[in-house]
Scaffold this active site. Structure first.
Site, short mmCIF file in Angstrom:
data_model
loop_
_atom_site.label_atom_id
_atom_site.label_comp_id
_atom_site.label_asym_id
_atom_site.label_seq_id
_atom_site.Cartn_x
_atom_site.Cartn_y
_atom_site.Cartn_z
N GLU A 14 0.94 -1.17 -0.16
CA GLU A 14 -0.03 -0.09 -0.14
C GLU A 14 0.85 1.08 -0.05
OE1 GLU A 14 -2.15 3.05 0.40
OE2 GLU A 14 -0.73 2.64 2.11
N CYS A 61 -5.53 4.74 5.63
CA CYS A 61 -5.15 3.75 4.96
C CYS A 61 -6.49 2.92 4.58
CB CYS A 61 -4.23 2.91 5.73
SG CYS A 61 -3.88 1.30 4.47
N CYS A 64 -5.45 -1.52 5.82
CA CYS A 64 -5.64 -1.77 7.06
C CYS A 64 -6.87 -0.67 7.68
CB CYS A 64 -4.11 -1.46 8.09
SG CYS A 64 -3.47 0.09 7.48
N HIS A 68 -6.53 2.86 12.21
CA HIS A 68 -6.46 4.19 12.69
C HIS A 68 -7.85 4.71 13.46
CE1 HIS A 68 -2.55 4.75 10.99
NE2 HIS A 68 -3.06 4.03 9.83
N ARG A 484 0.00 -4.38 10.90
CA ARG A 484 1.68 -4.35 10.47
C ARG A 484 2.39 -3.76 11.68
NH1 ARG A 484 -1.97 -3.70 6.96
NH2 ARG A 484 -1.33 -4.52 4.68
N SER A 507 4.64 1.68 9.94
CA SER A 507 5.62 1.80 8.83
C SER A 507 6.39 2.91 9.15
CB SER A 507 4.92 1.93 7.25
OG SER A 507 4.41 0.54 7.04
N CYS A 551 3.22 -0.42 4.27
CA CYS A 551 1.84 0.26 3.78
C CYS A 551 2.30 1.72 4.38
CB CYS A 551 1.05 -0.45 5.21
SG CYS A 551 -0.56 0.49 4.91
N CYS A 554 0.37 5.88 5.25
CA CYS A 554 0.00 6.37 6.66
C CYS A 554 1.33 6.90 7.27
CB CYS A 554 -0.38 5.46 7.61
SG CYS A 554 0.70 3.58 7.62
#
Lengths: 572, 374
Positions: A14, A61, A64, A68, A484, A507, A551, A554
């Site tokens: 992503e 995102c 996922c 958030h 993640r 990430s 990802c 974010c």
């Protein structure tokens, strides 16, 4: 003579990730990871109603999705000391588990598998042999000779057409692939089965949150209501649907994902010694069985492991100004105090200063600043976050179910515990935790039904919904575990509005550039030593990078277009 | 025979589908796009004669929720066709190849299908600071867009990001996030707003393009009428409660447990055009209102800046039960032309000039996609 390779775009992730690596004598000797897209969402939520912010940041995102939103409502609830009813926690937990199962399965089959599975080789498979293999590892019903023969015929037609679509220009025939054709055919079959199944499990999000991607959340609880006697609420039929989908998910994880993972891993055991990278692991933990304010009740424990020493787990505190800090010495930002200082997110200052090459460019200035990601550190240490960290922290903290499940997988593969510190270990940990989560989701479901049976149907607490009841200023942090890895949102509320909002996401921990001491973060560190047989086809590099499930959307921060300071919050 | 020269029917045959499967699929398509059963023959004929298009799917400033939603489309045969029957030649989310191999796949597709490929775009394009806020392969999103749009037959702007800038375009829009129709002119652009759009809606629009080789009937804002011509409020199963004055006063109160109208806890259904109440989400499982949360209006331009989500519309001036959506739109004090247009375009003929501008940017009523220079 080192050779510089650029991989951009890194696909099957992503977001937008760029890698620049140096290869010498068939091994990676240096690596730079760069996030190349920024949107500025933290700046956009400034001055908004804190109860609305979950919806904005959920859009950080769509892969996922939910995580958030969960971190955000928790941050606001933490700031306002806002208790939520037990059912709200259970529904959030069920949605959390649903997200893990969908996300991890899609990652394994659709984002990661093509690094290990040679689709073209599947054409050479013997369908009868494939059926024998499939039936020997699982009772999944779609494993007959006829099924595989039919699939192979269709695959052949597809390849013969010359239009390979998403499979075109893949690394087919690369010598780093070493699954037998039958295992490849089986994996292609399950690639399609997984695509079919993933859209089913997320219907749970639609039941409780109205849609997926981006279901609805609510500060103070969850938006849905129970009424067993009413067609317009969550009733027995809706609950039965959720139960059915959770059962199906459990079956898919046990009969398809885990057997495939183990079978494929058994052919790639050498990857148990490649791609380990950092030796420190952080997990905030999640899945409260009492409430979010009681970390001792979490299914995933909280803590940090240093130097791969599993005999000690250090405590993590998101509110301690000395623990989590973000640095920008190699990122396209500026701090007033210079590039050496780190800032705790409550005092976050994010101020953009692009100093990279003017596009179009061939190479980034990797000796200077080279990414939109800031560099977070825990007490100065670079740490890895993600499924591997969760499993290691759980293992080290003595969480029985985690210990047992991890132990069983190691025994099945006949590898030592040290094999976890690797690309293979990271990919295996993701599957192991999916197995746990698929069990736990049913526990949460049963608890929910039991509460309703006992007359507790509350899903929302209105005690602090009205902003007139809030203090003039308040600060909160919402900690969670995204698929993640460790995820946290920090909020400062002032006069009923969002004064400052900062997110430090998985990430950012893993994909960030090195810090001012030259310490690499997880991606870069894990690539060092990775073998590269053919620099033009760096399949091995993708294996390690995809093992983190990148990802990127974010991971980048906000900035101020004029280059002026947006906000600097003094520490209270 | 090269796959791209095959018709849908030939392609399905080669992949093991029976004539019966094919006819069932045609009937489904017909039903989906609202053709009377007597018209199914036309669909079958179209499917037997139309060629497969090459498809390029680009990602700019987005969160990938549109791709994820697309994968949720609930009709297996369609999912299969979308993976195979349209030739998805470039998709950063799903493609096997990375780096220069991915770039080569893109260039080959553009070259081999010049003027004929379908361009699907997820995400907005940042225009500030010369576009450094979104780079792929060292090139800015803006320059990539120009490069790929040139040879496209038609463009679909997926989701609110590509249609109107969505969350990164919300105030103060730090990166200058810009929707596709403001950057590309002279190409048919279909806007499919929503955060994300419903998966089945996305699939349905592609199916329409494949089946008829023409653009679906669009409204003045370039959105397919089939999915964006009705307000969520008017297709909501809780509408009778609204009409009877039965409202949820607070989340999870007695009225919430009876499924009353969510208007007072901030539902934007009355000012939102989308198919949620009809198509619903995730194989028809539910939609936000059915699960107890008001509609946040995610398919409307600038919905992030239309005031707090939990404030009900009556708090705004000029709103009464009998007021139509046009007045509400104006009453909200939306400053942008696009925002006003959303509501004004339906009835307000005095705005001809602005409407004309929008019509020029989109394509009207089922007109076939023309080749360049036709």
């Amino acid at each position: 003579m080192a050779e510089r390779i650029v991989i951009d775009p890194v696909t099957r992730i992503e977001g937008h990730l760029r890698l620049e690596i140096e290869v010498r004598n068939g091994k990676v000797v240096d690596a730079y990871s760069a996030g190349t897209m920024v949107r500025g969402i933290e700046l956009i939520v400034k001055d908004r109603d804190p109860r609305d912010v979950w919806a904005f940041v959920e859009r950080v995102c769509g892969v996922c999705t939910t995580v958030h939103a969960l971190a955000s409502v928790r941050a606001v609830e933490d700031a306002l000391d806002y208790q939520i009813p037990p059912n709200a926690d259970l529904i959030r937990n069920i949605m959390f588990c649903t997200q893990y199962m969908q996300d991890h399965v899609v990652h394994f089959y659709h984002l990661h598998a093509l690094d290990w599975v040679d689709v073209v080789s599947a054409l050479k498979a013997d369908p009868a042999e494939t059926a024998r293999l499939a039936q020997s590892i699982s009772s999944w019903p779609k494993s007959s000779v006829g099924h595989f023969r039919d699939l192979q015929k269709r695959l052949k037609g597809f390849v013969d057409s010359g239009q390979l679509g998403i499979f075109s220009k893949g690394y087919w025939g690369h010598k780093a692939y070493h699954l037998p054709p039958e295992a490849n055919l089986m994996a292609v079959s399950h690639y399609l089965d997984a695509l079919e199944w993933q859209k089913e499990v997320v219907r749970i999000h639609a039941v409780f949150g109205g849609k997926n991607p981006h279901p609805n959340y609510l500060v103070g609880g969850v938006p849905c209501s129970f009424n067993i006697e009413e067609s317009n609420a969550i009733n027995a039929e809706r609950l039965a649907l959720v139960k059915h989908l959770l059962d199906e998910a459990h079956t898919f994880v046990e009969q398809v994902y885990l057997p495939d993972l183990m079978a494929i891993a058994s052919f790639y055991k050498e990857w148990g010694a490649i791609g380990g990278g950092l030796e420190n692991y952080l997990a905030y933990g999640d899945l409260p069985t009492n409430q979010f304010t009681d970390p001792s009740s979490f299914k995933f424990p909280r803590g940090v492991i240093l130097n791969r020493d599993l005999s000690k787990v250090y405590e993590v505190d998101g509110k301690d100004p000395e623990q989590i800090k973000e640095f920008i010495s190699r990122s396209w930002y500026e701090y007033l105090e210079g590039d050496e200082v780190g800032k705790h997110p409550w005092n976050g200052v994010t101020n953009l200063a692009y100093s990279g090459p003017k596009p179009p460019y061939e190479h980034l200035k990797v000796e200077e600043k080279y990414s939109w990601l800031k560099t977070p550190r825990w007490k100065g240490f670079p740490v890895e976050v993600g499924p591997l960290s969760r499993m290691l922290v759980g293992y080290a903290a003595g969480q029985e179910e985690i210990k047992e499940t991890v132990g069983a997988a190691l025994r099945d593969l006949n590898v030592p515990v040290t094999a976890l510190f690797s690309t293979l270990g990271r990919t295996a940990a993701r599957g192991i935790e999916t197995r746990l989560v698929s069990r736990w989701s049913l526990e949460f479901y049963n608890q929910l039904v039991s509460n309703i049976r006992n007359g507790d149907t509350r899903t929302f607490n209105d005690a602090k919904w009205d902003p007139d009841l809030w203090p003039e200023t308040a600060k909160g942090v919402g900690l969670s575990e995204a698929p993640r890895g460790a995820l946290a949102h920090w909020i400062v509320i002032k006069n009923k509005k969002t004064e400052n909002y900062q997110m430090v996401v998985p990430s950012t921990w893993n994909a960030s550039p090195r810090d001012s001491k030259g310490q690499m973060s997880a991606y870069e560190s894990s690539l060092i030593g990775t073998p590269v047989a053919d620099p033009l086809n760096p399949l091995e590099v993708l294996r390690t990078i995809h093992s983190f499930d990148p990802c990127l959307a974010c991971a980048v921060h906000l900035y101020d277009e004029k280059g002026s300071y947006i906000h600097q919050i003094g520490t209270w | 025979m090269n796959n791209k020269d095959k018709t849908l029917w030939e392609d399905m045959q080669s992949r093991g589908y029976s004539r019966r499967d094919f006819l069932k699929f045609c009937a489904w398509v017909g039903a989906f796009i609202g053709i009377e059963s007597t018209g199914i023959g036309k669909v079958v004929h179209a499917m037997e004669t139309q060629k497969r298009p090459a498809v390029i799917w680009m990602h700019f400033q987005e969160c990938t929720c549109c791709s994820e939603s697309f994968l949720r489309s609930s009709h297996p045969i369609v999912a299969d066709m979308l993976l195979n029957t349209i030739s998805l030649d470039y998709s950063e989310t799903l493609m096997a190849a990375s780096g220069h191999q991915a770039e080569a796949a893109l260039q080959e597709t553009i070259k081999a299908n010049n003027g004929n490929y379908l361009l699907l775009i997820e995400g907005s394009v940042p225009t500030k600071e010369n576009g450094v806020y979104c780079c792929i392969g060292g090139k800015t999103a803006g320059s990539i867009l120009e490069e790929v749009a040139g040879g496209a037959k038609a463009i679909i702007a997926w989701g609110s990001c590509a249609s109107n800038g969505c969350v990164q375009g919300a105030y103060p829009n730090p990166t200058g996030a810009t929707p596709i129709h403001e950057l590309i002119h002279g190409k048919p652009i279909i806007k499919v707003p929503g955060c994300p759009p419903i998966g089945e809606v996305m699939a349905g629009i592609i199916v329409h393009l494949m089946a008829f080789g023409s653009i679906p009937h669009l409204d003045g804002l370039g959105r397919p009428m089939a999915f964006y011509s009705r307000r969520v409020h008017d297709t909501c199963y809780r509408r009778p409660n609204y009409d009877a004055g039965l409202f949820v006063e607070q989340f999870d109160d007695e009225n919430a447990r009876k499924g009353y109208c969510l208007y007072k806890v901030g539902c934007r259904g009355p000012v939102t055009y989308n198919a949620c109440g009809v198509t619903r989400w995730n194989d028809g499982t539910s939609f936000p209102i059915q699960s107890g949360h008001g509609c946040i209006g995610c398919s409307e331009a600038n919905f992030w800046d239309h005031g707090p989500f939990y404030q009900h519309l009556a708090s705004f001036p000029g709103f009464g039960i009998e007021t139509n959506a046009d007045t509400i739109g104006l009453g909200l004090g939306i400053a942008t032309g696009a925002g006003i247009l959303t509501h004004a375009v339906v009835t307000n003929v005095a705005k001809k000039k602005v409407i004309r501008k929008h019509i020029d940017e989109s394509v009207r009523e089922d007109e076939p996609i023309k080749e360049e220079g036709e």
